[in-house]
Design an enzyme around this catalytic site. Structure first.
Site, mmCIF file in Angstrom:
data_model
loop_
_atom_site.group_PDB
_atom_site.id
_atom_site.type_symbol
_atom_site.label_atom_id
_atom_site.label_comp_id
_atom_site.label_asym_id
_atom_site.label_seq_id
_atom_site.Cartn_x
_atom_site.Cartn_y
_atom_site.Cartn_z
ATOM 1 N N HIS A 133 30.014 48.709 31.341
ATOM 2 C CA HIS A 133 30.096 48.207 32.707
ATOM 3 C C HIS A 133 31.355 48.718 33.419
ATOM 4 O O HIS A 133 31.327 49.089 34.588
ATOM 5 C CB HIS A 133 30.071 46.672 32.673
ATOM 6 C CG HIS A 133 30.288 46.026 33.993
ATOM 7 N ND1 HIS A 133 31.508 45.496 34.356
ATOM 8 C CD2 HIS A 133 29.458 45.829 35.051
ATOM 9 C CE1 HIS A 133 31.413 44.988 35.583
ATOM 10 N NE2 HIS A 133 30.181 45.174 36.029
ATOM 11 N N GLU A 155 34.882 39.568 39.185
ATOM 12 C CA GLU A 155 33.432 39.576 38.979
ATOM 13 C C GLU A 155 33.064 38.651 37.817
ATOM 14 O O GLU A 155 32.123 37.851 37.915
ATOM 15 C CB GLU A 155 32.961 41.009 38.696
ATOM 16 C CG GLU A 155 31.448 41.136 38.524
ATOM 17 C CD GLU A 155 30.992 42.573 38.274
ATOM 18 O OE1 GLU A 155 31.844 43.482 38.249
ATOM 19 O OE2 GLU A 155 29.775 42.774 38.113
ATOM 20 N N GLU A 202 30.807 52.197 34.483
ATOM 21 C CA GLU A 202 29.960 52.222 35.680
ATOM 22 C C GLU A 202 30.813 52.059 36.949
ATOM 23 O O GLU A 202 30.683 52.815 37.907
ATOM 24 C CB GLU A 202 28.912 51.095 35.586
ATOM 25 C CG GLU A 202 28.086 50.880 36.831
ATOM 26 C CD GLU A 202 28.054 49.412 37.240
ATOM 27 O OE1 GLU A 202 28.483 49.109 38.370
ATOM 28 O OE2 GLU A 202 27.603 48.558 36.435
ATOM 29 N N HIS A 203 31.707 51.071 36.918
ATOM 30 C CA HIS A 203 32.582 50.860 38.088
ATOM 31 C C HIS A 203 33.433 52.094 38.378
ATOM 32 O O HIS A 203 33.583 52.511 39.520
ATOM 33 C CB HIS A 203 33.529 49.673 37.826
ATOM 34 C CG HIS A 203 32.981 48.360 38.268
ATOM 35 N ND1 HIS A 203 33.620 47.575 39.187
ATOM 36 C CD2 HIS A 203 31.855 47.707 37.935
ATOM 37 C CE1 HIS A 203 32.919 46.479 39.395
ATOM 38 N NE2 HIS A 203 31.844 46.529 38.639
#
Lengths: 429, 426
Positions: A68, A143, A71-72
């Site tokens: 993840h 997040e 991905e960012h």
């Protein structure tokens, strides 16, 4: 070679090819549509946290949340952000990470060529530094905390954590504040170089497009880049909990107006490979429809007894290495909720036999759901599961569904239910 | 294609072969009244449950399944000074089905079902079935309470209450108020039902591969009488307050939700409407916006930071999810972004990008049957019909000066923070 598969009744055609570098490309032109949706996916997600980095010989355990985090960070480059490049053409771009995949996508109504090139270029040109990696920790930390306050999310992941107590699935896809703090730029490069090779990725483009022309753009873009030779990826299998290690029930307290129950079922049977896996998935989903959807006798009985209400829902999913179901709802009678659903599942063979007259009905409903999804370019693209079901598309899924017999359903239901293990996760106010 | 079916009853048809479904929407539009909101929300819930011919939700659900999983629902919404009860139904176009067999097309069957729901509800003794009524009242009650489980929703609701103190129609959610709900009887909503059928403006709309004859024939036998619709404004106008309303609550949340509300007195029919849309997109309405860039990307203070503009109530709102201790920093950054736009410091690059993004969104909406249908209500309420080309021209003509002029009309009116206390996370 661009292969072409027509689905005459639906008036749809799927174009597919694999480029010289291994990238698989699927295209579905949609006449009359204004939008084009493209999504590029690597077969790499939160589950894959221990592997042999490309070019090395020893396996490495990476911090949770690395897929993840990567991905960012892929959007950010030395002197620009890929978001801004899409922004120039008004396209909307996004990305998401799941347990077994990471996807990058955009939707546009103009400049398809330019947007496709931006997508391919930003995904295939990593830029990670200690400084940019550290900056992202604050955003991802927020997040993670946003989801900490989301009871539905907590209920879902609480249940999964109990079904998969030893597997990486029990950790949030985004990781934890502590684990992401340990992620370095070198870690991101190791993961990137291993899993973002074109041979481990696919690109699906749906909507307003000309397949030949679109493929030419993609091919030309890829021809201008060099990639390491394709090597097999070695993932270290994660520890597996034994069936008797599944936690039967846990409760937790959060600020919710009513108790939230999440009953999970983990499959321990072997999901068939390829298209047969999709048939299995469709069949087990239909089993849940027969037992629990709003056309079932169970639904009305439990609804009238206030054990369930309109918040009740269920879902069955098959992913690489894991398949599980969730039945969840808000209820003032959490014990009765778990007891009743457990009893129905224990009695499934009898119940399914009795529900046979409803089989055509739930099948029709599922057909309607799929045809409705074909209206949307995102619906078509997101239903594609790549290598998991041997490149089956939503159109293949419709065919499988239409051909599914009641006996197919019973067989899949038996396989799943005979070996599955159950957990109940309850959030109390 | 637009048809007048009766006085106050219209039919819009959007014929297209683009979709594999046929979508239907029926809006019942009434003036927004604080006393009626809750009853209308409950009525929608009860009508959605059953009919005389399908007396349980299971019977109704089976009929929907028989119609190849027709999706059907009744929802309520507020738009400016109007309250809307909306029925939607989406049906597969049978030309895409295997073995459909000799039966009426699904569109006609779907319209017949909507007629049943609307005009033949379950009224065993001339009133709503007591068991169904009591159960659905309870369900609505728990549904309203459960909405607050979503802390972003809760923070926004509290902000609206703060902003519109003493203005109940605007402060209240479209689902109504739990205290009012407790006192409602079946007889109350029977009155609401009769009132809705007799007096609401009715807007029916259809999108899909259907011609005018079929669409008109399918609605011809709906027993709707002529009605007189007062041509009242859909816009809610209100006076700006001198003092910013400030609210703050402590709750066990990990992430604080800081929300702000502003007056932006530019309505849908205002010459500056398009400039206001562009302003919002540049300020916080898109991922390219000043809020997203400065609060999230540059300062890493939030995962989300965005704004929304309501051209029916003349409000602009900002939502952020942050660490409680950063509240002052975030507030300062938001104020600085607004001040910059008010000084005319919006870059041509960002202006061009948000315009491209708005055009993209407008065209993309044409690919969604639902959005094609719901977009019609705007036109019906405002009588402003704007073809795509005219809309595009207006968008293209917006300048930095236009956006600056709009930004100067923005006045902060309320701030609300839902947080976990001084220590933050617990």
């Amino acid at each position: 070679m661009l292969s072409k598969k027509k689905y005459d009744r639906l008036g749809e055609t799927v174009y597919q090819t694999t480029l010289a570098n291994g990238l698989k490309v699927l295209m579905v032109p949609k006449a009359g549509f204004h939008k084009t949706f493209a999504i590029m996916t690597t077969d790499y997600g939160a589950m894959d946290n221990e592997f042999v980095p490309r070019g090395q010989h020893q396996s490495v355990r990476f911090p949770d949340g690395i897929a993840h985090f990567l991905e960012h960070k892929l959007f950010e480059k030395k002197d620009h952000d890929a978001f801004d490049l899409f922004g120039k053409y008004g396209a909307s771009a996004n990305a998401f990470t799941g347990f077994t995949q990471t996807s990058y996508l955009f939707a546009t109504t103009s400049h398809l060529k330019e947007n496709l090139e931006i997508l391919l270029d930003f995904v295939q040109d990593p830029y990670f530094t200690a400084e940019t990696v550290n900056k992202e920790k604050g955003i991802i930390g927020q997040e993670i905390q946003m989801y900490d306050d989301d009871p539905g999310w907590q209920s879902y992941f609480g249940m999964i954590g109990q079904l998969y107590p030893k597997e990486p699935l029990h950790i949030d896809i985004a990781g934890t504040i502590d684990s992401i703090d340990r992620i370095t730029a070198d870690d991101l490069y190791a993961a990137y170089n291993t899993f973002y090779h074109p041979s481990n990725m696919n690109l699906i483009v749906v909507g307003q497009l000309d397949p030949e022309e679109t493929l030419d753009w993609i091919t030309a873009n890829q021809a201008g880049k060099t990639f390491a030779p394709n090597e097999p990826i070695t993932r270290v299998p994660s520890p597996q909990a034994q069936p008797n290690e599944i936690v039967a029930a846990t409760t937790r307290q959060l600020t919710v107006s009513r108790p939230k129950v999440s009953l999970g079922l983990r499959g321990f049977d072997q999901v068939p490979t390829g298209r047969a896996g999709l048939r299995y998935s469709v069949a087990v989903s239909l089993m849940f429809d027969l037992l629990f959807n709003d056309t079932s006798d169970n639904y009305l009985r439990l609804y009238d007894a206030n054990v369930i209400d309109d918040s009740f829902g269920y879902d069955f999913q098959v992913q690489r290495g894991a398949h599980f179901a969730q039945l969840a709802g808000d209820t003032d009678q959490p014990e009765a909720f778990a007891r009743e659903i457990t009893a129905i599942l224990a009695d499934a063979a009898t119940q399914l036999a009795a529900a046979k007259p409803q089989f055509e009905l739930v099948k029709r409903e599922a057909v309607g759901r799929i045809v409705g999804a074909i209206n949307s370019v995102e619906g078509i693209a997101n239903q594609y599961d790549g290598p998991l079901f041997d490149d089956a598309t939503i159109f293949d899924e419709l065919t499988i569904l239409e051909q599914l017999s009641f006996e197919d359903l019973l067989a899949a239901a038996r396989d799943f239910l005979a070996q599955c293990r159950q957990t109940v996760y309850t959030i109390f106010p | 294609m637009h048809f007048r079916i009766k006085d106050g009853v219209t039919l819009d048809l959007l014929p297209t072969k683009q979709f594999k479904t046929i979508g239907i929407k029926v809006d019942f539009v009434a003036p927004l009244q604080a006393t009626a909101i809750t009853a209308r929300a409950l009525l929608a819930q009860v009508l959605e449950t059953s009919t005389a011919a399908y007396p349980t939700q299971t019977a109704l659900a089976r009929e929907l399944s028989r119609l190849y999983g027709a999706s059907f629902g009744i929802s309520v919404l507020k738009l400016g000074t109007k309250h809307v009860i909306r029925l939607t139904c989406s049906l597969v176009d049978e030309q895409y089905l295997d073995n459909f067999g000799p039966q009426q097309p699904l569109f006609e069957q779907g319209m017949a079902l909507l007629k049943e729901v609307l005009f033949a509800p379950l009224l065993p003794q001339g009133n709503f079935d007591p068991a169904t009524f009591t159960q659905q009242r309870q369900n609505l009650l728990t549904a309203i309470k459960s909405l607050d489980d979503d802390k972003q929703y809760l923070a926004n609701r509290r902000l609206q209450e703060l902003l519109f103190t003493g203005q109940p129609t605007q402060a209240m959610s479209a689902l109504g108020d739990v205290h009012v709900l407790n006192d409602l009887s079946a007889t109350d909503i029977l009155g609401t039902y009769q009132d809705m059928l007799a007096n609401d403006a009715v807007h029916v709309a259809v999108v899909g591969d259907v011609n005018a004859e079929r669409a008109q024939a399918a609605i011809a036998d709906w027993p709707l009488a002529d009605r007189t619709i007062a041509d009242s404004t859909p816009y809610y106008r209100w006076s700006v307050r001198d003092q910013v309303q400030v609210g703050d609550d402590e709750a066990p949340v990990v992430q604080a939700k800081l929300n702000l509300a502003y007056q932006l007195p530019i309505y849908r029919d205002d010459d500056d409407f398009m400039a206001a849309v562009v302003f919002n997109a540049a300020f916080g309405g898109t991922p390219l916006s000043l809020l997203f860039t400065n609060v999230r990307e540059k300062a890493s203070l939030a995962y989300y930071a965005s704004s929304g503009y309501n051209p029916f109530t003349g409000t602009l709102s900002v939502q952020t999810g942050i660490q409680a201790e950063n509240q002052q920093r975030v507030t300062t950054i938001i104020a600085a972004q607004l001040a910059a736009v008010q000084r005319g410091e919006l870059s041509e690059k960002l202006l061009a990008e948000v315009k491209a993004s708005l055009l993209n969104a407008r065209l993309a909406a044409l690919d969604s049957p639902q959005r094609r249908l719901t977009g019609l209500l705007n036109t019906q309420l405002t009588h402003l019909h704007e073809p795509l080309a005219a809309w595009q021209e207006k968008l293209a003509a917006i300048t930095v000066d236009d956006v600056t002029r709009v930004a100067q009309k923005v006045t902060l009116q309320a701030t609300y923070c839902l947080h976990g206390g001084v220590q933050g996370a617990q």
